[in-house]
Design a protein around this motif. Sequence first.
Motif, PDB file in Angstrom:
ATOM      1  N   GLN A 191       0.807  -1.221   0.000  1.00 63.01           N
ATOM      2  CA  GLN A 191       0.000   0.000   0.000  1.00 63.01           C
ATOM      3  C   GLN A 191       0.840   1.272   0.000  1.00 63.01           C
ATOM      4  OE1 GLN A 191      -3.136  -0.521  -0.493  1.00 63.01           O
ATOM      5  NE2 GLN A 191      -2.830  -2.742  -0.259  1.00 63.01           N
ATOM      6  N   ALA A 192       2.158   1.133   0.188  1.00 59.77           N
ATOM      7  CA  ALA A 192       3.029   2.318   0.270  1.00 59.77           C
ATOM      8  C   ALA A 192       3.416   2.788  -1.126  1.00 59.77           C
ATOM      9  CB  ALA A 192       4.270   1.998   1.094  1.00 59.77           C
ATOM     10  N   SER A 193       3.918   4.007  -1.210  1.00 55.09           N
ATOM     11  CA  SER A 193       4.337   4.568  -2.489  1.00 55.09           C
ATOM     12  C   SER A 193       5.639   3.920  -2.950  1.00 55.09           C
ATOM     13  CB  SER A 193       4.538   6.080  -2.358  1.00 55.09           C
ATOM     14  OG  SER A 193       5.630   6.357  -1.490  1.00 55.09           O
ATOM     15  N   ALA A 194       5.902   4.054  -4.238  1.00 53.44           N
ATOM     16  CA  ALA A 194       7.124   3.476  -4.792  1.00 53.44           C
ATOM     17  C   ALA A 194       8.372   4.118  -4.190  1.00 53.44           C
ATOM     18  CB  ALA A 194       7.125   3.631  -6.310  1.00 53.44           C
ATOM     19  N   ALA A 195       8.336   5.429  -3.980  1.00 56.93           N
ATOM     20  CA  ALA A 195       9.496   6.119  -3.394  1.00 56.93           C
ATOM     21  C   ALA A 195       9.779   5.604  -1.985  1.00 56.93           C
ATOM     22  CB  ALA A 195       9.251   7.622  -3.387  1.00 56.93           C
ATOM     23  N   HIS A 196       8.720   5.414  -1.198  1.00 56.28           N
ATOM     24  CA  HIS A 196       8.895   4.907   0.169  1.00 56.28           C
ATOM     25  C   HIS A 196       9.483   3.499   0.152  1.00 56.28           C
ATOM     26  CE1 HIS A 196       8.034   4.040   4.391  1.00 56.28           C
ATOM     27  NE2 HIS A 196       7.455   2.904   3.992  1.00 56.28           N
ATOM     28  N   ASN A 197       8.955   2.640  -0.708  1.00 57.36           N
ATOM     29  CA  ASN A 197       9.458   1.269  -0.770  1.00 57.36           C
ATOM     30  C   ASN A 197      10.885   1.209  -1.284  1.00 57.36           C
ATOM     31  OD1 ASN A 197       7.316  -0.276   0.263  1.00 57.36           O
ATOM     32  ND2 ASN A 197       6.182  -0.111  -1.663  1.00 57.36           N
ATOM     33  N   TRP A 198      11.247   2.089  -2.217  1.00 56.87           N
ATOM     34  CA  TRP A 198      12.625   2.110  -2.716  1.00 56.87           C
ATOM     35  C   TRP A 198      13.596   2.498  -1.606  1.00 56.87           C
ATOM     36  CZ3 TRP A 198      15.549  -0.080  -5.919  1.00 56.87           C
ATOM     37  CH2 TRP A 198      16.745   0.485  -6.396  1.00 56.87           C
ATOM     38  N   ALA A 204      17.532  -1.571   3.641  1.00 55.74           N
ATOM     39  CA  ALA A 204      17.734  -2.983   3.967  1.00 55.74           C
ATOM     40  C   ALA A 204      19.025  -3.508   3.353  1.00 55.74           C
ATOM     41  CB  ALA A 204      16.544  -3.803   3.473  1.00 55.74           C
ATOM     42  N   LEU A 205      19.326  -3.084   2.133  1.00 55.38           N
ATOM     43  CA  LEU A 205      20.567  -3.500   1.488  1.00 55.38           C
ATOM     44  C   LEU A 205      21.785  -2.972   2.243  1.00 55.38           C
ATOM     45  CD1 LEU A 205      22.086  -4.834  -0.824  1.00 55.38           C
ATOM     46  CD2 LEU A 205      21.711  -2.769  -2.192  1.00 55.38           C
ATOM     47  N   ALA A 206      21.696  -1.720   2.721  1.00 49.38           N
ATOM     48  CA  ALA A 206      22.798  -1.145   3.498  1.00 49.38           C
ATOM     49  C   ALA A 206      23.018  -1.926   4.792  1.00 49.38           C
ATOM     50  CB  ALA A 206      22.529   0.325   3.798  1.00 49.38           C
ATOM     51  N   ARG A 207      21.906  -2.385   5.405  1.00 50.49           N
ATOM     52  CA  ARG A 207      22.054  -3.178   6.630  1.00 50.49           C
ATOM     53  C   ARG A 207      22.643  -4.553   6.351  1.00 50.49           C
ATOM     54  NH1 ARG A 207      17.068  -0.653   7.723  1.00 50.49           N
ATOM     55  NH2 ARG A 207      15.886  -2.478   7.019  1.00 50.49           N
ATOM     56  N   GLN A 208      22.478  -5.014   5.127  1.00 49.07           N
ATOM     57  CA  GLN A 208      23.083  -6.298   4.766  1.00 49.07           C
ATOM     58  C   GLN A 208      24.602  -6.201   4.684  1.00 49.07           C
ATOM     59  OE1 GLN A 208      21.349  -9.149   5.074  1.00 49.07           O
ATOM     60  NE2 GLN A 208      21.177  -9.747   2.931  1.00 49.07           N
ATOM     61  N   ARG A 441      15.432 -11.934   7.140  1.00 50.93           N
ATOM     62  CA  ARG A 441      14.709 -11.076   8.092  1.00 50.93           C
ATOM     63  C   ARG A 441      15.424  -9.741   8.218  1.00 50.93           C
ATOM     64  NH1 ARG A 441      10.970 -13.803  11.125  1.00 50.93           N
ATOM     65  NH2 ARG A 441      11.014 -16.067  10.981  1.00 50.93           N
ATOM     66  N   TYR A 442      14.687  -8.667   8.057  1.00 56.99           N
ATOM     67  CA  TYR A 442      15.260  -7.327   8.147  1.00 56.99           C
ATOM     68  C   TYR A 442      14.598  -6.590   9.309  1.00 56.99           C
ATOM     69  CZ  TYR A 442      16.901  -8.301   3.454  1.00 56.99           C
ATOM     70  OH  TYR A 442      17.511  -8.857   2.364  1.00 56.99           O
ATOM     71  N   VAL A 443      15.369  -5.697   9.841  1.00 59.24           N
ATOM     72  CA  VAL A 443      14.857  -4.845  10.910  1.00 59.24           C
ATOM     73  C   VAL A 443      14.364  -3.559  10.288  1.00 59.24           C
ATOM     74  CG1 VAL A 443      15.385  -3.651  13.041  1.00 59.24           C
ATOM     75  CG2 VAL A 443      16.487  -5.838  12.549  1.00 59.24           C
ATOM     76  N   SER A 444      13.081  -3.286  10.414  1.00 57.34           N
ATOM     77  CA  SER A 444      12.504  -2.084   9.789  1.00 57.34           C
ATOM     78  C   SER A 444      12.943  -0.834  10.540  1.00 57.34           C
ATOM     79  CB  SER A 444      10.982  -2.184   9.786  1.00 57.34           C
ATOM     80  OG  SER A 444      10.590  -3.335   9.052  1.00 57.34           O
TER      81      SER A 444
END
Length: 444
Positions: A191-198, A204-208, A441-444
Amino acid sequence: MKIKRYFASDMRQAMKLVKDDLGDDAAILSQRSVTGGVEVSASLDANLPRSDAFGPSGHRATLDNALAEARKKVSVAERGGAATQSSDQFGASDVASEAAVKRTLESIQSARSTAAPSRPSGNARGQQQTLESMRDELNDMKALLQQQLGGVAWGQFVDRTPQQAMFWRRLSGMGLSSTLCNQLIKIIEPQASAAHNWRRILAALARQLSTTQKNLVMEGGIFAFIGPTGSGKTTTIGKLATQYVLEHGPEQVALVTTDCYRVGASEQVKALGRILNVTVRVVDDPRRLQETVDSLSGKSLVLIDTAGLNHQDPNLQLQLSVLHEVRPMVRSLLVLACTSQQQVIRAAYHTYGKARLVGTVLTKLDEASSLGEAISLVAEHGLPVSYLADGQRIPEDVCLAKAHNLISRAVAISEQLPEDDEKMINEFAVSQRRDFQPAARYVS
């Protein structure tokens, strides 16, 4: 002439029925697809060319019919897949397409295996050429089917989850592996916008990515720089050694090189030592490394430049084992060039990953057309990144690694490159054929 018709679920069963009823001398007159399977017309007549009934020419006719049937099945699978809607990413239409392709390939293989026992014994060279030609055609047909199936799967993926497909395309364009792409698109909020999800995906990638978060070399110790030839080990040593000299002076620094295989390698380190006015040692026999390190016990920083050797070279294993046995402990930094292909980077990790690695140095960022290959490697293996090098200037062009900076740079580089849809779809198709791994699993 007596003509008989045979009905079966596939070509393999039809050919078996013909042979069991009419024998090896039967001639195939026609073959067509019908509801529930195939219909084959055959005859046993002296006026027909019996020797070719199941021989090379009959085999060729059967193969041509099987190929026509394959194309028809793929077309049907495409039409059926486009009309099927499912909440599952790999829905029933994908399964139907896979099954159709599998049955078709089995039919083609059956035609080849059925024809093989009855080939004439003469003209062996011509028979071998015929076999090779048919084998090449089968391989081409298999590649075509897989390509078409990949296109169908991608089209269904776009129709069902367009936002996930958009992000998969962008992540793949950065050079990230399909495994990492599949994991990252799982965290988006529908339900979120594309900018928010990007932003969520990049975070999440940075946390990886793991980083050492401190300047290891500036704290002193014994460090060995290992990696393939041309990855930038010597230049990186020069940059870090110069930074240490500018801060602490030259008296506590020593440079050691074990690279006596590459022409001029030791001379390069010696020239650097003269410029910095630091101690330099050349070790022409890896077994003498312990002796050399003992002679430098009064130095607070010792940097070891190693040789980049082929993974099959016995000297490489000797070099790594000596580094592991030297006391006090030698900490190793794996140097990887971001300009290398994905296979080269992964082969380097496979070769040097058994060393006592405390981090990696990613070099040649300024020359790379994609950073995703290196990012995927360190993220998937949990290997911390210590330094980033992006130029030839000494000592300016090296800095501590920060995950968000590396990701931002990877995105900026990918936006400057043209999209390669064919490569992207092929990678997506390959990722579907593999067992789908559960999302991390990612930490939001």
